[in-house]
Write a protein that holds these residues in place. Structure first.
Motif, short mmCIF file in Angstrom:
data_model
loop_
_atom_site.label_atom_id
_atom_site.label_comp_id
_atom_site.label_asym_id
_atom_site.label_seq_id
_atom_site.Cartn_x
_atom_site.Cartn_y
_atom_site.Cartn_z
N SER A 170 32.50 -24.06 56.40
CA SER A 170 32.17 -25.49 56.05
C SER A 170 32.59 -26.17 57.38
O SER A 170 32.02 -27.53 57.36
N TYR A 171 33.47 -25.92 57.82
CA TYR A 171 33.75 -26.69 59.59
C TYR A 171 32.79 -26.93 59.91
O TYR A 171 31.89 -27.46 60.89
N GLU A 172 32.18 -25.58 60.37
CA GLU A 172 30.77 -25.67 61.64
C GLU A 172 29.69 -26.28 61.12
O GLU A 172 29.13 -26.58 61.84
N ARG A 173 29.52 -26.26 59.68
CA ARG A 173 28.28 -26.99 58.83
C ARG A 173 28.78 -28.54 59.41
O ARG A 173 27.74 -29.47 58.95
N ASP A 174 30.59 -29.36 58.44
CA ASP A 174 30.09 -30.39 58.33
C ASP A 174 31.53 -30.75 59.00
O ASP A 174 31.34 -32.44 58.68
N MET A 175 32.06 -29.77 59.80
CA MET A 175 32.79 -30.60 60.67
C MET A 175 34.22 -31.33 59.71
O MET A 175 34.44 -31.88 60.20
N SER A 176 34.72 -30.69 58.63
CA SER A 176 35.36 -30.64 58.00
C SER A 176 36.80 -29.96 57.65
O SER A 176 35.81 -28.38 57.83
N THR A 177 37.56 -29.97 57.59
CA THR A 177 38.63 -28.96 57.38
C THR A 177 38.91 -28.62 56.01
O THR A 177 39.59 -27.64 55.96
N ASN A 178 38.06 -29.44 55.49
CA ASN A 178 37.98 -29.26 53.68
C ASN A 178 37.27 -27.77 53.84
O ASN A 178 36.16 -27.63 53.68
N VAL A 179 37.87 -27.63 52.24
CA VAL A 179 36.59 -26.19 52.28
C VAL A 179 35.35 -26.84 50.90
O VAL A 179 35.13 -27.37 50.22
N THR A 180 34.43 -26.64 51.91
CA THR A 180 33.23 -28.02 51.33
C THR A 180 31.72 -26.85 50.71
O THR A 180 30.99 -26.81 49.84
N LEU A 181 32.44 -25.18 50.75
CA LEU A 181 31.65 -24.31 50.42
C LEU A 181 32.01 -23.46 49.82
O LEU A 181 33.64 -23.06 49.01
N ASP A 182 31.23 -22.36 48.84
CA ASP A 182 31.61 -21.24 47.65
C ASP A 182 30.64 -20.44 47.26
O ASP A 182 29.56 -20.36 47.93
N ARG A 183 30.98 -19.29 46.75
CA ARG A 183 30.73 -18.41 46.39
C ARG A 183 29.58 -18.53 45.57
O ARG A 183 28.60 -17.59 45.49
N ASN A 184 29.11 -19.78 45.31
CA ASN A 184 27.52 -20.02 44.03
C ASN A 184 26.42 -20.28 45.16
O ASN A 184 25.86 -20.36 44.17
N GLY A 185 26.55 -20.61 45.95
CA GLY A 185 26.17 -20.88 47.08
C GLY A 185 25.83 -20.31 48.53
O GLY A 185 25.19 -20.84 49.10
N ILE A 186 26.70 -19.14 48.70
CA ILE A 186 26.81 -18.33 49.96
C ILE A 186 25.87 -16.92 49.99
O ILE A 186 26.16 -16.49 48.97
N ILE A 187 25.25 -16.83 50.71
CA ILE A 187 24.13 -15.23 50.50
C ILE A 187 24.01 -14.90 52.03
O ILE A 187 23.49 -15.65 53.15
#
Length: 704
Positions: free
Chosen positions: A514-531
């Motif tokens: 999430s940090y590498e994609r959105d430069m955010s310390t919050n979690v913006t990804l979950d297992r429903n969207g990651i492959i």
């Protein structure tokens, strides 16, 4: 001079002929041929001669029969397939990855807003007919609905099923409408479901005076058999309609939504469709090839109508294809993808995941046919084995090297890709679509100067497309026109999956990604969207399946000679002898025909001129009157013409005799017309003998 003499002798030889009669020629052949049977025919007694003649004829027939079978086998051009296993450094395949959802719903929602409201209201009427409300604010766009409507087919009465239009208040009997020519039923399948009461529907457009009695308004316990179908008409409001029904309402809704959204999206410019799709920097989170890092810039972007933006690794268009140094997962391609499942279009994409395909460099990826899905929340490992196919060309198979000899315009050549049979089949279908329907389908490339189909400009396109897609004749035309490629590479995949990330590691992995994609310390990804994908060569052994000719010219000659030697004891020299006797026979026949033609010409000439022509001496005599009198005009004596004719006959006889005596006789001079009468040169009763000598004519002892 020697050459001239040789040619003269050869000409005389040709004119003379072989010097045999047919019988003599046949006896000579039987006595001198190396074939065993004919010799015994002319040397044995009558009984054995008959036996050997029968055996020779029988075995000769067997030889010709076997020869016919062998030649037919050779001309069938059969092939044999051989499998060989090799070991070498191989090119890593091109890898195409796409999202199963073609567009972000947040981007495309304004275009599909009215369509979504229509399908939601339709499903509410179907699933909860008692709770549905007719007062929808803002009002539904029924004009969009009526272009390609969904209808219910009530099959409670099997003999007279009823069409129920979802947004109308009356009903139409299918049997009546079909009988009046207003529609036909396709793929008619039985099904059942218990429903609550709902109001009846109005008749379909054009179905006049065909309404059935209204159903009870509150029949809550009545079981009704029905199907949800898509109504397709050649023109809006036309009676020429067809109904595509399905065994499940979910299939019908998906098909209807695809047709309607295709009409809407076909009018959107390509650059806007690319903008509404998933971008490479948002979709490709991490990349590693062997020990070398990579990113989204190492991928080539193409637009695919089924899946939107797709990205190809190692396509080989701009750079050399990458080689794989070793087999195993450590030397393959590792990807982490974000499919953003929360932004999927609800009624268009019912499957979630990534669609990927392995293919050759510079070839177009047909993911709908040859792609596989990778499921979200998993690590998918794909081990690759390579099969190389080598087909023989014409006349052994109808394959093509580069598609230049295929009579179909390849519409995928605009991508600068190589020929494939999938590209040919889709190009052929699109060309037929343009020719018959007047527009092109949204899922295939367009020929130059043609527009995509939509409901506004081409109201009957869906009906035409459905008819063309179900036409066996049109499908067979494309199959017959397209050819397989002579050389092809296929990738066999071994797929395994595991949950990823694990529950213990998902927290830190999602934080980092999430940090590498959105430069955010919050979690913006979950297992429903990651492959996570691992693609690698399982081993460096590759298989080559090649074709070779099952029958060659060497095989044919050896087989023909074997049969001839087995049955007749013959060889190639025997065939040359047989050819010689045939040539001699033809030679004799030609000479006989020429002789017969010359004789026929002479007989016709003698029939035209029965008397011999006068000699030169007769033509040199003084002129005479036509009645036999002299030129001096003496008196006519009775009987003189007869004696003159006798004298002329005697002269002609002696002339023929002198010619028969040989070359010592002088040649006869040219004669005038034979109707002239001879003059009287002697006294009556004294016909003087004449002899032609040189250019002088003598009578008796006088020299004239």
């Amino acid at each position: 001079m020697r050459l001239k003499k040789y040619l003269v002798r050869a000409l005389h030889r040709l004119q003379k002929g072989p010097g045999y009669t047919y019988k003599e020629l046949l006896v000579w052949y039987c006595d001198n041929t190396n074939t065993h049977g004919p010799k015994r025919i002319i040397k044995e007694g009558p009984k054995k001669k008959f036996i050997w003649f029968f055996l020779t004829l029988l075995f000769a027939s067997l030889v010709f029969w076997q020869w016919g079978i062998l030649i037919n086998t050779y001309l069938s051009y059969n092939v044999t397939s051989s499998l060989s296993i090799g070991f070498k450094t191989m090119k890593f395949p091109a890898v195409t990855v796409c999202n199963a959802n073609p567009f972000k719903y947040s981007e495309v929602k304004p275009l599909l807003k009215e369509l979504d409201r229509l399908i939601e209201a339709a499903l509410e009427r179907i699933l909860q007919p008692g709770n549905s409300s007719d007062n929808v604010s803002p009002p539904l766009d029924l004009e969009l609905w009526n272009q390609i409507p969904l209808v219910l087919i009530d099959e409670h009465d099997k003999d007279n099923p009823v069409i129920l239009d979802i947004f109308e208040s009356n009903q139409t009997a299918v049997g009546n409408e079909t009988a009046m020519g207003y529609g036909t039923m396709e793929n008619y399948t039985m099904g059942s479901k218990t429903t609550e009461s709902y109001s009846t529907a109005a008749p379909a457009p054009g179905a006049e005076n065909s309404t059935a009695p209204a159903a009870p308004a509150n029949s809550t316990t009545e079981e009704k058999k029905y199907k949800l179908a898509v109504k397709l008409c050649s023109q809006q409001g036309s009676g020429n309609c067809t109904y595509r029904n399905f065994s499940s309402a979910a299939q019908a809704v998906s098909e209807w939504y695809v047709l309607q959204s295709t009409s809407i999206l076909s009018k959107v410019p390509l650059h806007d469709r690319i903008r509404m799709g998933y971008q490479a920097e948002d979709m490709i989170l991490a990349c590693l090839y062997g020990a070398e890092p990579c990113n989204y810039k190492n991928f080539t972007q193409i637009y695919h109508p089924d899946h939107g933006n797709c990205y190809i690794f190692n396509w080989g268009m701009d750079e050399e294809a990458l080689n794989s140094s070793n087999p195993g997962a450590e030397f393959g391609l590792k990807l982490i993808l974000d499919i953003s499942q929360q932004d999927y279009i609800p009624y268009l994409s019912s499957a979630a995941g990534a669609r990927l395909m392995l293919h050759q460099q510079k070839s177009f990826p047909f993911l709908k046919d040859q792609g596989i899905y990778a499921m979200a929340g998993t690590e998918t490992s794909i081990g690759v084995l390579v099969d190389e196919l080598e087909r023989m060309g014409y006349p052994y198979s109808d394959c093509t090297v580069n598609g230049s000899d295929v009579p179909v315009q390849n519409l995928y050549s605009q991508y600068n890709t190589s020929y494939s049979i999938q590209a040919c089949l889709r190009s052929c279908f699109q060309n037929h679509m343009v020719e018959i329907c007047g527009c092109g389908h949204y899922m295939f490339p367009l020929p130059e100067g043609v527009n995509y189909c939509n409901n506004e400009d081409f109201p009957g396109w869906a009906y035409c497309y459905s008819s063309l897609r179900s036409s066996i004749k049109q499908r067979q035309i494309c199959i017959d026109s397209c050819k397989e490629t002579c050389n092809d590479t296929q990738y066999k995949m071994t797929i395994s999956m595991a949950d990823w990330p694990s529950e213990a590691s998902e927290d830190w992995i999602f934080h980092i990604l999430s940090y590498e994609r959105d430069m955010s310390t919050n979690v913006t990804l979950d297992r429903n969207g990651i492959i996570k994908l691992n693609i690698y060569f399982q081993e460096y052994n590759y298989r080559t399946i090649s074709e070779s000719a099952a029958t060659t010219i060497v095989w044919l000659l050896s087989s023909l000679g074997g049969q001839f030697g087995f049955w007749m004891g013959g060889s190639v020299l025997c065939l040359i002898e047989f050819g010689e006797i045939i040539i001699d026979s033809l030679w004799i026949t030609v000479i006989h025909l020429i002789s017969w033609a010359k004789g026929l010409k002479q007989r016709r000439a003698r029939a035209r001129y029965p008397d011999a022509p006068p000699t030169g001496a007769e033509l040199a005599l003084p002129g005479r009157a036509p009645d036999g009198g002299g030129a001096g005009g003496g008196s006519h004596q009775p009987g003189l013409p007869a004696r003159a004719r006798a004298s002329g006959a005697s002269s002609r006889a002696s002339s023929r005799a002198s010619r028969a005596r040989g070359p010592g006789t002088a040649p006869r001079a040219r004669h005038a017309t034979p109707q002239l009468r001879l003059p009287a040169r002697a006294a009556p009763g004294h016909a003087e003998p004449r002899q032609r000598h040189g250019h002088r004519v003598t009578t008796g002892s006088c020299l004239c």
